[in-house]
Write an enzyme that holds these catalytic residues in place. Structure first.
Site, PDB file in Angstrom:
ATOM      1  N   PHE A 111     -10.839  47.702   9.384  1.00  0.00           N
ATOM      2  CA  PHE A 111     -10.247  48.989   9.016  1.00  0.00           C
ATOM      3  C   PHE A 111     -11.041  50.187   9.516  1.00  0.00           C
ATOM      4  CE2 PHE A 111     -11.808  51.909   5.721  1.00  0.00           C
ATOM      5  CZ  PHE A 111     -13.004  51.314   5.361  1.00  0.00           C
ATOM      6  N   LYS A 112     -12.305  49.977   9.910  1.00  0.00           N
ATOM      7  CA  LYS A 112     -13.098  51.090  10.426  1.00  0.00           C
ATOM      8  C   LYS A 112     -12.417  51.740  11.649  1.00  0.00           C
ATOM      9  CE  LYS A 112     -16.769  50.281   7.702  1.00  0.00           C
ATOM     10  NZ  LYS A 112     -16.323  49.117   6.915  1.00  0.00           N
ATOM     11  N   ASP A 113     -11.611  50.945  12.352  1.00  0.00           N
ATOM     12  CA  ASP A 113     -10.893  51.503  13.508  1.00  0.00           C
ATOM     13  C   ASP A 113      -9.969  52.649  13.111  1.00  0.00           C
ATOM     14  OD1 ASP A 113     -11.903  49.740  15.468  1.00  0.00           O
ATOM     15  OD2 ASP A 113     -10.408  48.216  14.951  1.00  0.00           O
ATOM     16  N   LEU A 116     -12.496  55.454  13.124  1.00  0.00           N
ATOM     17  CA  LEU A 116     -13.408  55.563  14.273  1.00  0.00           C
ATOM     18  C   LEU A 116     -12.676  55.644  15.604  1.00  0.00           C
ATOM     19  CD1 LEU A 116     -16.319  53.406  12.973  1.00  0.00           C
ATOM     20  CD2 LEU A 116     -16.430  55.801  13.692  1.00  0.00           C
ATOM     21  N   THR A 146     -18.543  48.868  11.047  1.00  0.00           N
ATOM     22  CA  THR A 146     -18.652  50.243  11.539  1.00  0.00           C
ATOM     23  C   THR A 146     -19.243  50.255  12.934  1.00  0.00           C
ATOM     24  OG1 THR A 146     -19.016  51.127   9.339  1.00  0.00           O
ATOM     25  CG2 THR A 146     -19.741  52.486  11.159  1.00  0.00           C
TER      26      THR A 146
END
Ligand SMILES: *Cc1c(COP(=O)(O)O)cnc(C)c1O
Length: 495
Positions: A111-113, A116, A146
């Site tokens: 989910f960091k995408d 980011l 991350t």
């Protein structure tokens, strides 16, 4: 109305959205918080007809008020494109009475995408707006996801360099392989002998190091952060809660205005805080279910009002949640004090000195919208297996922590409110733990054999991110002690 960002540790330190994104962290370790959260004055029926990108514009334009429409549209279009393997960007899957919001369809399958992929554009746009001549050095501590998402986002972005520190023995083999195979002249990856909190503390110390800042400036460099303490991470994360709600309205699961609950597998408290901010914008969320793994410092906090990190750090099968200092909780604490920077500072100083603090009963009362829960390793594995067996849906270990806590919550409260579970990683990212949970018969398979088996069982296509690392060469092999992080940074930057 212009939204101004204020430090949680000094009410005199303020910034525009673009300045706050550029700085990442305020002076003295403070975090930037919005002084107001404007209402999302668009009917849910209208949002229900919008694409992800259009919803993103509605939400983000209200928070990042010094960005022009053209700038923000450029950032959104550049981020949420065919890097994602579905046009929905964040699809909502109905499984076993809950709605799984799949936040892992971006380039690094976690989910960091979601944040980011847009942060590099927000950051370079912010630099331009503020006439910054220095190159931006992104300094990041990662518990696994991350790091790769930031590397992928910043690789070869002009005017930036990125240095990622990760705990050498604290990430999954696939997570590590993803990072050390990262291409891009401007990318640097360093394993540290220490855990995630050591990495995060080392990074925070460098941000606060005035000497280092001077040396950097002389070399035309300045730090910024891609960690979830950057509001440029939080604001894009508000979007998908609004999007998920609008999809439930669109498919008539709920009517506009109905309350929902959200369940968030939590580490640094960024994802769930974004949901909390979305509520402040007008999203009808009744209960925020904060799910922890065996590092249950947040569960204990919600139970007792004492935040106490003095405990054993446990390595679990959900490594991205193996965290004892949830940095973003400070933003909530600040709000609970009635936006009193001085009081907040006292709590944070106690945390730094004694490793704990206790909030007042009045503050604790304001936490009634939160429900803290945790799942043991055994419960997490059992949840993966049970949902696979009943529904054929295979989830990753982090999502399974959330699913397990959600089951406990329903059993305990009987609450039938429609619920969105943040599904934070693809099962392909944690293949070994996931397959172990389903059947120990797979234990003897190699990592890549497991990938193929997972593909056969789930029928879900193997993501490009996994195909990519099967054969990719290792390009980064730096390892250092946690005490040497600054020296390594200076070496990389040739200071
Ligand atoms: C980062 C991460 C989390 C925790 O999110 P926070 O915003 O740090 O609370 C949960 N699951 C996965 C897969 C992650 O990568």
């Amino acid at each position: 109305m212009e939204v101004i960002y204020t430090s949680t540790r000094n009410s005199a330190e303020t910034a525009t959205a673009s300045q706050a994104i550029l700085k990442g962290l305020a002076e003295n370790g403070g975090l930037f918080v919005p002084n107001t959260i404007p209402a999302l004055d668009v009917p849910f029926e209208t949002l229900a007809k919008m694409s992800y990108q259009e919803v993103a514009y509605e939400v983000m334009s209200r928070m990042l008020t010094d960005f022009t429409e053209e700038e923000l549209t450029y950032c959104i279009r550049s981020a949420y494109d065919d890097k994602f393997d579905t046009a929905q960007i964040a699809p909502l899957k109905k499984v076993h009475g809950a709605n799984y919001l799949e936040l892992f369809h971006g380039s690094t399958i976690a989910f960091k995408d979601m944040a980011l992929s847009i942060l590099p554009y927000l950051l370079t746009t912010s630099a331009k707006k503020n006439h910054i001549k220095n190159d931006i050095v992104i300094l990041t501590a990662t518990s696994g996801d991350t790091g790769k998402a930031a590397l992928a986002g910043f690789a070869n972005v002009k005017g930036t360099k990125i240095i990622v520190f990760y705990p050498k023995d604290g990430v999954s083999p696939i997570q590590e392989k993803q990072m050390v195979t990262q291409k891009g002249e401007n990318t640097f990856v360093v394993g540290i002998i220490g855990n995630f909190d050591d990495a995060q503390t080392g990074v925070k110390n460098m941000f606060n190091d005035k000497e280092l800042a001077k040396e950097m400036d002389a070399a035309n460099l300045q730090f910024s952060s891609a960690n979830s303490i950057n509001i440029g991470r939080l604001v894009p994360q508000m979007v998908y809660y609004v999007y998920a709600y609008s999809r439930l309205v669109a498919d008539h699961s709920i009517q506009a205005g109905d309350a929902i609950n959200v369940v968030v597998p939590t580490g640094n408290f960024g994802n769930i805080l974004a949901a909390y901010y979305a509520k402040a914008m007008g999203l009808p969320i009744a209960t925020f279910i904060c799910a922890s793994n065996e590092n249950k410092v947040l569960y204990d906090f919600f139970q007792t009002g004492t935040y106490d990190k003095n405990r054993k750090f446990i390595l679990t099968s959900s490594p991205s949640m193996d965290i004892l200092i949830s940095s973003n909780l400070e933003r909530l604490i600040y709000q609970l004090t009635g936006n009193d920077a001085e009081k907040n500072l006292q709590f944070m100083e106690a945390l730094a000195k004694e490793g704990k603090y206790r909030i007042t009963p009045e503050m604790k009362e304001k936490l009634s919208e939160f429900y803290g829960g945790y799942a043991s390793e055994k419960e997490t594995a059992e949840t993966i297996r049970a949902i696979y067996e009943s529904d054929g849906y295979i989830m990753d270990t982090h999502t399974a922590v959330a699913a397990a806590v959600y089951q406990k919550y329903v059993t305990e409260t009987g609450d039938q409110t429609p619920t969105v579970i943040a599904s934070t990683a693809s099962p392909y990212k944690f293949t070994r733990s996931v397959m172990n949970a389903i059947d120990h018969a797979y234990d003897s398979q190699s990592d890549f054999e497991l990938v193929d088996t997972l593909n056969q069982l789930s029928g879900v296509a193997i993501p490009q991110a996994i195909e990519d690392i099967r054969s990719a060469p290792i390009l980064h092999d730096r390892v250092c002690d946690k005490a040497e992080m600054k020296a390594v940074v200076k070496q990389i930057l040739q200071l």
